[in-house]
Design a protein around this motif. Sequence first.
Motif, PDB file in Angstrom:
ATOM      1  N   ASP A  46       0.817  -1.221   0.000  1.00 20.25           N
ATOM      2  CA  ASP A  46       0.000   0.000   0.000  1.00 20.25           C
ATOM      3  C   ASP A  46       0.847   1.265   0.000  1.00 20.25           C
ATOM      4  O   ASP A  46       0.331   2.370   0.149  1.00 20.25           O
ATOM      5  N   GLY A  47       2.161   1.125  -0.159  1.00 15.99           N
ATOM      6  CA  GLY A  47       3.050   2.276  -0.182  1.00 15.99           C
ATOM      7  C   GLY A  47       3.340   2.819   1.203  1.00 15.99           C
ATOM      8  O   GLY A  47       3.908   3.892   1.349  1.00 15.99           O
ATOM      9  N   GLY A  48       2.910   2.089   2.239  1.00 21.27           N
ATOM     10  CA  GLY A  48       3.143   2.534   3.603  1.00 21.27           C
ATOM     11  C   GLY A  48       2.219   3.648   4.040  1.00 21.27           C
ATOM     12  O   GLY A  48       2.472   4.327   5.023  1.00 21.27           O
ATOM     13  N   ARG A  49       1.130   3.821   3.317  1.00 22.42           N
ATOM     14  CA  ARG A  49       0.197   4.909   3.617  1.00 22.42           C
ATOM     15  C   ARG A  49      -1.200   4.348   3.872  1.00 22.42           C
ATOM     16  O   ARG A  49      -1.531   3.270   3.411  1.00 22.42           O
ATOM     17  N   SER A  50      -2.018   5.114   4.564  1.00 19.33           N
ATOM     18  CA  SER A  50      -3.375   4.665   4.887  1.00 19.33           C
ATOM     19  C   SER A  50      -4.437   5.293   3.984  1.00 19.33           C
ATOM     20  O   SER A  50      -5.614   5.008   4.132  1.00 19.33           O
ATOM     21  N   ASP A  51      -4.030   6.127   3.034  1.00 21.29           N
ATOM     22  CA  ASP A  51      -4.996   6.826   2.174  1.00 21.29           C
ATOM     23  C   ASP A  51      -5.180   6.119   0.823  1.00 21.29           C
ATOM     24  O   ASP A  51      -5.293   6.751  -0.225  1.00 21.29           O
ATOM     25  N   LEU A  52      -5.284   4.803   0.844  1.00 23.80           N
ATOM     26  CA  LEU A  52      -5.413   3.999  -0.373  1.00 23.80           C
ATOM     27  C   LEU A  52      -6.793   4.176  -0.997  1.00 23.80           C
ATOM     28  O   LEU A  52      -7.813   4.091  -0.325  1.00 23.80           O
ATOM     29  N   ARG A  53      -6.816   4.428  -2.299  1.00 25.39           N
ATOM     30  CA  ARG A  53      -8.054   4.554  -3.081  1.00 25.39           C
ATOM     31  C   ARG A  53      -7.831   3.870  -4.424  1.00 25.39           C
ATOM     32  O   ARG A  53      -6.721   3.449  -4.735  1.00 25.39           O
ATOM     33  N   TYR A  54      -8.880   3.797  -5.231  1.00 26.92           N
ATOM     34  CA  TYR A  54      -8.812   3.120  -6.521  1.00 26.92           C
ATOM     35  C   TYR A  54      -9.433   3.994  -7.599  1.00 26.92           C
ATOM     36  O   TYR A  54     -10.365   4.749  -7.344  1.00 26.92           O
ATOM     37  N   LYS A  55      -8.902   3.860  -8.813  1.00 27.99           N
ATOM     38  CA  LYS A  55      -9.460   4.547  -9.985  1.00 27.99           C
ATOM     39  C   LYS A  55      -9.904   3.482 -10.971  1.00 27.99           C
ATOM     40  O   LYS A  55      -9.143   2.591 -11.310  1.00 27.99           O
ATOM     41  N   ILE A  56     -11.145   3.591 -11.431  1.00 29.01           N
ATOM     42  CA  ILE A  56     -11.704   2.696 -12.440  1.00 29.01           C
ATOM     43  C   ILE A  56     -11.937   3.527 -13.690  1.00 29.01           C
ATOM     44  O   ILE A  56     -12.525   4.607 -13.637  1.00 29.01           O
ATOM     45  N   SER A  57     -11.440   3.025 -14.810  1.00 30.03           N
ATOM     46  CA  SER A  57     -11.621   3.689 -16.091  1.00 30.03           C
ATOM     47  C   SER A  57     -12.191   2.672 -17.069  1.00 30.03           C
ATOM     48  O   SER A  57     -11.671   1.564 -17.183  1.00 30.03           O
ATOM     49  N   ILE A  58     -13.277   3.047 -17.744  1.00 27.90           N
ATOM     50  CA  ILE A  58     -13.890   2.177 -18.749  1.00 27.90           C
ATOM     51  C   ILE A  58     -13.917   2.938 -20.070  1.00 27.90           C
ATOM     52  O   ILE A  58     -14.413   4.063 -20.134  1.00 27.90           O
ATOM     53  N   ARG A  59     -13.363   2.295 -21.102  1.00 26.94           N
ATOM     54  CA  ARG A  59     -13.288   2.903 -22.437  1.00 26.94           C
ATOM     55  C   ARG A  59     -13.949   1.998 -23.463  1.00 26.94           C
ATOM     56  O   ARG A  59     -13.954   0.782 -23.320  1.00 26.94           O
ATOM     57  N   LEU A  60     -14.436   2.621 -24.506  1.00 28.87           N
ATOM     58  CA  LEU A  60     -14.924   1.873 -25.667  1.00 28.87           C
ATOM     59  C   LEU A  60     -13.732   1.531 -26.548  1.00 28.87           C
ATOM     60  O   LEU A  60     -12.635   2.063 -26.385  1.00 28.87           O
ATOM     61  N   ARG A  61     -13.952   0.664 -27.522  1.00 32.32           N
ATOM     62  CA  ARG A  61     -12.877   0.270 -28.444  1.00 32.32           C
ATOM     63  C   ARG A  61     -12.254   1.479 -29.142  1.00 32.32           C
ATOM     64  O   ARG A  61     -11.054   1.518 -29.405  1.00 32.32           O
ATOM     65  N   ASN A  62     -13.039   2.515 -29.423  1.00 31.14           N
ATOM     66  CA  ASN A  62     -12.523   3.699 -30.117  1.00 31.14           C
ATOM     67  C   ASN A  62     -11.742   4.632 -29.188  1.00 31.14           C
ATOM     68  O   ASN A  62     -11.269   5.674 -29.610  1.00 31.14           O
ATOM     69  N   VAL A  65     -13.616   7.542 -23.305  1.00 32.35           N
ATOM     70  CA  VAL A  65     -13.780   7.213 -21.891  1.00 32.35           C
ATOM     71  C   VAL A  65     -15.245   7.412 -21.517  1.00 32.35           C
ATOM     72  O   VAL A  65     -15.804   8.490 -21.714  1.00 32.35           O
ATOM     73  N   ILE A  66     -15.868   6.361 -21.009  1.00 32.78           N
ATOM     74  CA  ILE A  66     -17.268   6.480 -20.606  1.00 32.78           C
ATOM     75  C   ILE A  66     -17.428   6.451 -19.086  1.00 32.78           C
ATOM     76  O   ILE A  66     -18.461   6.871 -18.567  1.00 32.78           O
ATOM     77  N   VAL A  67     -16.406   5.976 -18.359  1.00 32.65           N
ATOM     78  CA  VAL A  67     -16.402   6.014 -16.895  1.00 32.65           C
ATOM     79  C   VAL A  67     -14.994   6.343 -16.434  1.00 32.65           C
ATOM     80  O   VAL A  67     -14.026   5.778 -16.929  1.00 32.65           O
ATOM     81  N   SER A  68     -14.890   7.273 -15.512  1.00 35.37           N
ATOM     82  CA  SER A  68     -13.642   7.559 -14.815  1.00 35.37           C
ATOM     83  C   SER A  68     -14.042   7.873 -13.382  1.00 35.37           C
ATOM     84  O   SER A  68     -14.540   8.955 -13.096  1.00 35.37           O
ATOM     85  N   GLN A  69     -13.863   6.901 -12.513  1.00 34.28           N
ATOM     86  CA  GLN A  69     -14.418   6.981 -11.166  1.00 34.28           C
ATOM     87  C   GLN A  69     -13.361   6.649 -10.124  1.00 34.28           C
ATOM     88  O   GLN A  69     -12.622   5.688 -10.284  1.00 34.28           O
ATOM     89  N   ASN A  70     -13.310   7.422  -9.049  1.00 36.47           N
ATOM     90  CA  ASN A  70     -12.452   7.117  -7.904  1.00 36.47           C
ATOM     91  C   ASN A  70     -13.314   6.556  -6.785  1.00 36.47           C
ATOM     92  O   ASN A  70     -14.453   7.008  -6.595  1.00 36.47           O
ATOM     93  N   THR A  71     -12.781   5.579  -6.048  1.00 39.38           N
ATOM     94  CA  THR A  71     -13.535   4.971  -4.966  1.00 39.38           C
ATOM     95  C   THR A  71     -12.578   4.414  -3.909  1.00 39.38           C
ATOM     96  O   THR A  71     -11.420   4.124  -4.205  1.00 39.38           O
ATOM     97  N   SER A  72     -13.079   4.249  -2.710  1.00 40.89           N
ATOM     98  CA  SER A  72     -12.321   3.564  -1.661  1.00 40.89           C
ATOM     99  C   SER A  72     -12.780   2.109  -1.539  1.00 40.89           C
ATOM    100  O   SER A  72     -12.194   1.330  -0.811  1.00 40.89           O
ATOM    101  N   MET A  73     -13.820   1.728  -2.280  1.00 37.36           N
ATOM    102  CA  MET A  73     -14.360   0.371  -2.259  1.00 37.36           C
ATOM    103  C   MET A  73     -13.511  -0.551  -3.138  1.00 37.36           C
ATOM    104  O   MET A  73     -12.756  -0.090  -3.987  1.00 37.36           O
TER     105      MET A  73
END
Length: 140
Positions: A46-62, A65-73
């Motif tokens: 986790d890099g030694g830090r407690s502020d871990l989050r995630y980025k989800i990116s969903i793109r079409l073939r072309n 970008v249709i989704v760019s979302q940050n979450t802690s889940m």
Amino acid sequence: MTLLLFLAPTHTNCLLLAPPGPPRDVTIEQKSLNSIRISWNPPNDDGGRSDLRYKISIRLRNGSVIVSQNTSMTAYNFSDAKSNTYYEIKVMAFNGAGYGQHVTLNTNTYTSGNVTSKLASTKNTIIFFVCPPKILHKHC
């Protein structure tokens, strides 16, 4: 000449500034014709830090970008999936020190009711094919 020397007490917490590793065990599941669930486990590092989050990116073939979302889940539900559509899904962990390595999933959605899936993985890339049973032998 003056030499200043600062010694930190041994009980002082040091904030490590390292980005996290990639998410582990990333999976994708087609919940319905229009819904995909992406889930993962936290990175080993986790890099030694407690502020871990995630980025989800969903793109079409072309590349759109249709989704760019940050979450802690550690899961994300994409409920706007279109049938017969290719998606590139990227998941990466990040903290205050920066972004870690991403994991990429490629998926196709189909209009068939019964969906069969096959998962093939290579280093840091997961390729996921969602195929109706009648065409499974052609693509998977």
